[in-house]
Every structure is written in structure tokens, then in C-alpha cells.
Design a protein around this motif. Structure first.
Motif, PDB file in Angstrom:
ATOM      1  N   GLY A 143      21.813  59.709  29.911  1.00 29.03           N
ATOM      2  CA  GLY A 143      21.110  60.988  30.430  1.00 29.03           C
ATOM      3  C   GLY A 143      22.092  61.582  31.467  1.00 29.03           C
ATOM      4  N   LEU A 144      22.934  60.872  32.232  1.00 27.48           N
ATOM      5  CA  LEU A 144      23.859  61.297  33.219  1.00 27.48           C
ATOM      6  C   LEU A 144      24.892  62.022  32.618  1.00 27.48           C
ATOM      7  CD1 LEU A 144      24.278  58.597  35.655  1.00 27.48           C
ATOM      8  CD2 LEU A 144      23.300  60.812  36.302  1.00 27.48           C
ATOM      9  N   LEU A 145      25.392  61.287  31.209  1.00 29.62           N
ATOM     10  CA  LEU A 145      26.425  62.024  30.159  1.00 29.62           C
ATOM     11  C   LEU A 145      26.101  63.516  29.888  1.00 29.62           C
ATOM     12  CD1 LEU A 145      28.046  58.866  28.620  1.00 29.62           C
ATOM     13  CD2 LEU A 145      29.150  60.258  30.492  1.00 29.62           C
ATOM     14  N   ALA A 146      24.971  63.254  29.349  1.00 27.25           N
ATOM     15  CA  ALA A 146      24.389  64.529  28.740  1.00 27.25           C
ATOM     16  C   ALA A 146      23.870  65.493  29.859  1.00 27.25           C
ATOM     17  CB  ALA A 146      22.733  64.115  28.106  1.00 27.25           C
ATOM     18  N   ALA A 147      23.385  65.188  31.071  1.00 26.37           N
ATOM     19  CA  ALA A 147      23.538  66.238  32.149  1.00 26.37           C
ATOM     20  C   ALA A 147      24.945  66.829  32.685  1.00 26.37           C
ATOM     21  CB  ALA A 147      22.830  65.491  33.425  1.00 26.37           C
ATOM     22  N   ALA A 148      25.946  65.695  32.645  1.00 30.15           N
ATOM     23  CA  ALA A 148      27.299  66.529  32.812  1.00 30.15           C
ATOM     24  C   ALA A 148      27.642  67.573  31.712  1.00 30.15           C
ATOM     25  CB  ALA A 148      28.289  65.293  32.844  1.00 30.15           C
ATOM     26  N   THR A 149      27.285  67.089  30.457  1.00 29.74           N
ATOM     27  CA  THR A 149      27.826  67.919  29.366  1.00 29.74           C
ATOM     28  C   THR A 149      27.145  69.194  29.547  1.00 29.74           C
ATOM     29  OG1 THR A 149      27.827  66.044  27.865  1.00 29.74           O
ATOM     30  CG2 THR A 149      27.483  68.058  26.768  1.00 29.74           C
ATOM     31  N   LEU A 150      25.766  69.281  29.879  1.00 25.08           N
ATOM     32  CA  LEU A 150      24.998  70.622  30.079  1.00 25.08           C
ATOM     33  C   LEU A 150      25.422  71.408  31.245  1.00 25.08           C
ATOM     34  CD1 LEU A 150      21.100  69.432  29.194  1.00 25.08           C
ATOM     35  CD2 LEU A 150      22.720  70.673  27.695  1.00 25.08           C
ATOM     36  N   LEU A 151      25.841  70.668  32.202  1.00 28.27           N
ATOM     37  CA  LEU A 151      26.312  71.401  33.410  1.00 28.27           C
ATOM     38  C   LEU A 151      27.733  72.068  32.787  1.00 28.27           C
ATOM     39  CD1 LEU A 151      25.759  68.806  36.492  1.00 28.27           C
ATOM     40  CD2 LEU A 151      24.697  71.251  35.911  1.00 28.27           C
ATOM     41  N   LEU A 152      28.714  71.454  32.125  1.00 24.87           N
ATOM     42  CA  LEU A 152      29.808  72.241  31.679  1.00 24.87           C
ATOM     43  C   LEU A 152      29.728  73.212  30.476  1.00 24.87           C
ATOM     44  CD1 LEU A 152      32.008  68.971  31.276  1.00 24.87           C
ATOM     45  CD2 LEU A 152      32.131  70.936  33.017  1.00 24.87           C
ATOM     46  N   MET A 153      28.452  73.529  30.045  1.00 21.63           N
ATOM     47  CA  MET A 153      28.066  74.493  28.993  1.00 21.63           C
ATOM     48  C   MET A 153      27.812  75.727  29.872  1.00 21.63           C
ATOM     49  SD  MET A 153      26.129  72.139  26.077  1.00 21.63           S
ATOM     50  CE  MET A 153      26.892  72.684  24.559  1.00 21.63           C
ATOM     51  N   THR A 154      28.669  76.163  30.426  1.00 21.46           N
ATOM     52  CA  THR A 154      28.359  77.575  31.454  1.00 21.46           C
ATOM     53  C   THR A 154      29.046  78.639  30.466  1.00 21.46           C
ATOM     54  OG1 THR A 154      30.329  77.311  32.628  1.00 21.46           O
ATOM     55  CG2 THR A 154      28.544  76.196  33.292  1.00 21.46           C
ATOM     56  N   ARG A 155      28.667  79.805  30.938  1.00 22.90           N
ATOM     57  CA  ARG A 155      29.158  81.095  30.455  1.00 22.90           C
ATOM     58  C   ARG A 155      30.915  81.086  30.590  1.00 22.90           C
ATOM     59  NH1 ARG A 155      26.827  86.568  32.060  1.00 22.90           N
ATOM     60  NH2 ARG A 155      25.465  86.094  30.562  1.00 22.90           N
ATOM     61  N   GLU A 156      31.163  80.474  31.839  1.00 22.45           N
ATOM     62  CA  GLU A 156      32.767  80.443  31.781  1.00 22.45           C
ATOM     63  C   GLU A 156      33.387  79.622  30.936  1.00 22.45           C
ATOM     64  OE1 GLU A 156      30.678  79.606  34.514  1.00 22.45           O
ATOM     65  OE2 GLU A 156      30.874  81.719  35.295  1.00 22.45           O
ATOM     66  N   ASN A 157      32.842  78.533  30.435  1.00 23.16           N
ATOM     67  CA  ASN A 157      33.388  77.610  29.507  1.00 23.16           C
ATOM     68  C   ASN A 157      33.174  77.921  27.881  1.00 23.16           C
ATOM     69  OD1 ASN A 157      34.726  75.891  31.333  1.00 23.16           O
ATOM     70  ND2 ASN A 157      32.762  74.776  31.534  1.00 23.16           N
ATOM     71  N   PHE A 158      32.143  78.389  27.761  1.00 24.55           N
ATOM     72  CA  PHE A 158      31.549  78.592  26.362  1.00 24.55           C
ATOM     73  C   PHE A 158      31.637  80.470  26.083  1.00 24.55           C
ATOM     74  CE2 PHE A 158      30.708  74.402  26.003  1.00 24.55           C
ATOM     75  CZ  PHE A 158      30.488  73.992  24.671  1.00 24.55           C
ATOM     76  N   SER A 159      31.287  81.269  26.802  1.00 22.27           N
ATOM     77  CA  SER A 159      31.274  82.433  26.809  1.00 22.27           C
ATOM     78  C   SER A 159      29.595  82.560  26.326  1.00 22.27           C
ATOM     79  CB  SER A 159      31.989  83.211  25.872  1.00 22.27           C
ATOM     80  OG  SER A 159      31.912  84.572  25.988  1.00 22.27           O
ATOM     81  N   THR A 160      29.393  83.817  25.678  1.00 26.60           N
ATOM     82  CA  THR A 160      27.900  84.302  25.212  1.00 26.60           C
ATOM     83  C   THR A 160      28.459  84.949  23.786  1.00 26.60           C
ATOM     84  OG1 THR A 160      27.752  86.298  26.599  1.00 26.60           O
ATOM     85  CG2 THR A 160      26.906  84.248  27.345  1.00 26.60           C
ATOM     86  N   THR A 171      27.167  87.469  23.186  1.00 25.57           N
ATOM     87  CA  THR A 171      27.398  88.957  23.392  1.00 25.57           C
ATOM     88  C   THR A 171      28.507  89.366  24.191  1.00 25.57           C
ATOM     89  OG1 THR A 171      26.063  88.686  25.346  1.00 25.57           O
ATOM     90  CG2 THR A 171      24.883  89.490  23.322  1.00 25.57           C
ATOM     91  N   ASP A 172      29.073  88.526  24.931  1.00 28.12           N
ATOM     92  CA  ASP A 172      30.068  88.827  25.771  1.00 28.12           C
ATOM     93  C   ASP A 172      31.558  88.747  24.826  1.00 28.12           C
ATOM     94  OD1 ASP A 172      28.638  89.271  28.087  1.00 28.12           O
ATOM     95  OD2 ASP A 172      28.948  87.276  29.020  1.00 28.12           O
ATOM     96  N   ASN A 173      31.528  87.569  24.175  1.00 27.26           N
ATOM     97  CA  ASN A 173      32.801  87.277  23.442  1.00 27.26           C
ATOM     98  C   ASN A 173      32.453  86.380  22.433  1.00 27.26           C
ATOM     99  OD1 ASN A 173      35.443  86.501  22.411  1.00 27.26           O
ATOM    100  ND2 ASN A 173      36.325  86.460  24.514  1.00 27.26           N
ATOM    101  N   PRO A 174      31.899  86.923  21.121  1.00 25.92           N
ATOM    102  CA  PRO A 174      31.442  86.247  20.113  1.00 25.92           C
ATOM    103  C   PRO A 174      32.433  85.060  19.392  1.00 25.92           C
ATOM    104  CG  PRO A 174      31.234  88.391  19.588  1.00 25.92           C
ATOM    105  CD  PRO A 174      31.679  88.310  20.824  1.00 25.92           C
TER     106      PRO A 174
END
Length: 190
Positions: A129-146, A148-151
Motif C-alpha cells: 500500500g505504501l509503495l502504491a501510494a508513492a507511485t500514485l503521488l508521482l503520477m502527476t501532471r509534471e511527470n506524466f503530462s495529460t 490534452t496538454d501533451n499527448p
């Protein structure tokens, strides 16, 4: 005599400094500036700034620089100041080292008992659960984009995430090697 008090002071900070390096900063500041007057508040502020810029834990870096500054301000030479930094650093780390040795001895002695096995079985889902939470925290717009912003960046990021997950979990690729592959792919594709 300063080396003795330096050791005792930083040993106590290491023993009672809960909350990590940032939690220790107030203890280090109180002891070195207010209690012992080994340095000024301005010098301590410089130590914190340098400790944040250098690699490694901030608490240990601060102890290293504070030990050096304390001995240097006491009128000793640079080699003695280096010994002061080593003394403060060793004293800060020593309580954790002792605690880890004791815990590991106890763990080795009792690791086959039913209670310890049950505790570790119960901890596994929490770690996942902690590793999954850390993964979700890193899945941000800055790391993955969106999409619509940058396909392109979004698609490459999702592909690298899925490929890394599959490579480590299914293909049993070493995680460090997988990070290197992903870094090269990211450089080439992004």
C-alpha cells in the motif's frame, strides 16, 4: 574537553532526535547555539543551507558541519576541526547503529517464531500500500503530462510505466537495470 562534550551532545541528539534530519535541526541548533555557544545563529543558518545543498541526510550533514565549526571556533586547527566533524557525525549515528544491531540480533533469534512471522505477513500488504501510494503521488501532471496538454509525453510516460512494471514483475529484470532502460528510452523519446 570540547571533543567529549561534542560527542555527548550529538549522541543525545541522535538518541532523542525523532522525526528524521529536519526534526533534529532544532535540537542541534538549541545545543550548539543556545546551550554551548559553539557558534552564532548566523553560522548555524549557513550550516543548514550547506547541509541542504550537499548530498546525504540533512541531520548527518548538519552534525558534520556543526562539529567542524564548533571545534574551529574553539581555536583549534583545521585537522582538529575535521576530527570534531567526525566526532559529531559518529556520535549522531551511534545510537541508531546500536539500536539496529540489537534489533537485528533479536530478529535473528526470534524470526522463526509464529508471532514474528505473523507480524511480517501483516506488514506485507501495508508495504504494498505504501509503495502504491508513492507511485500514485508521482503520477502527476509534471511527470506524466495529460492527454490534452501533451499527448506524446503522456503516451510515452504511460508506455514506460507499463513496460517497467511488466519488465520487473513478469520478466524479472533487475529494477536498477530497468530504471536505466527507462531513462535511455525517455531521453530518446522525449
Amino acid at each position: 574537553m570540547i571533543f567529549f562534550w561534542l560527542f555527548i551532545t550529538f549522541f543525545e541528539i541522535g538518541l532523542f532526535g525523532f522525526g528524521g534530519g529536519y526534526g533534529m535541526l532544532s535540537l542541534i541548533q538549541h545545543e550548539t547555539v543556545e546551550h554551548w555557544h559553539w557558534m552564532t545563529s548566523a553560522e548555524f543558518t549557513d550550516i543548514v543551507a550547506i547541509s541542504q545543498m550537499t548530498p546525504g541526510p540533512i541531520g548527518i550533514n548538519s552534525a558534520t558541519y556543526a562539529g567542524y565549526t564548533a571545534v574551529k571556533n574553539a581555536g583549534f586547527s583545521v585537522p582538529m576541526a575535521v576530527l570534531g566533524s567526525a566526532t559529531a557525525t559518529f556520535a549522531l549515528v551511534l545510537p541508531s547503529l546500536i539500536l539496529m544491531v540489537v534489533i537485528s540480533k533479536m530478529f535473528m533469534k526470534y524470526m522463526q517464531t509464529r508471532t514474528v512471522k505473523s507480524v511480517f505477513l501483516g506488514l506485507r500488504p501495508a508495504v504494498v500500500g505504501l509503495l502504491a501510494a508513492a507511485t500514485l503521488l508521482l503520477m502527476t501532471r509534471e511527470n506524466f503530462s495529460t492527454p490534452t496538454d501533451n499527448p506524446w509525453q503522456f503516451g510515452v510516460s504511460c508506455f514506460l510505466f507499463a513496460a517497467s512494471f511488466y519488465g520487473v514483475l513478469v520478466m524479472k529484470i533487475n529494477p536498477i537495470r530497468m530504471m536505466c532502460y527507462s531513462a535511455v528510452a525517455g531521453l530518446l523519446l522525449l
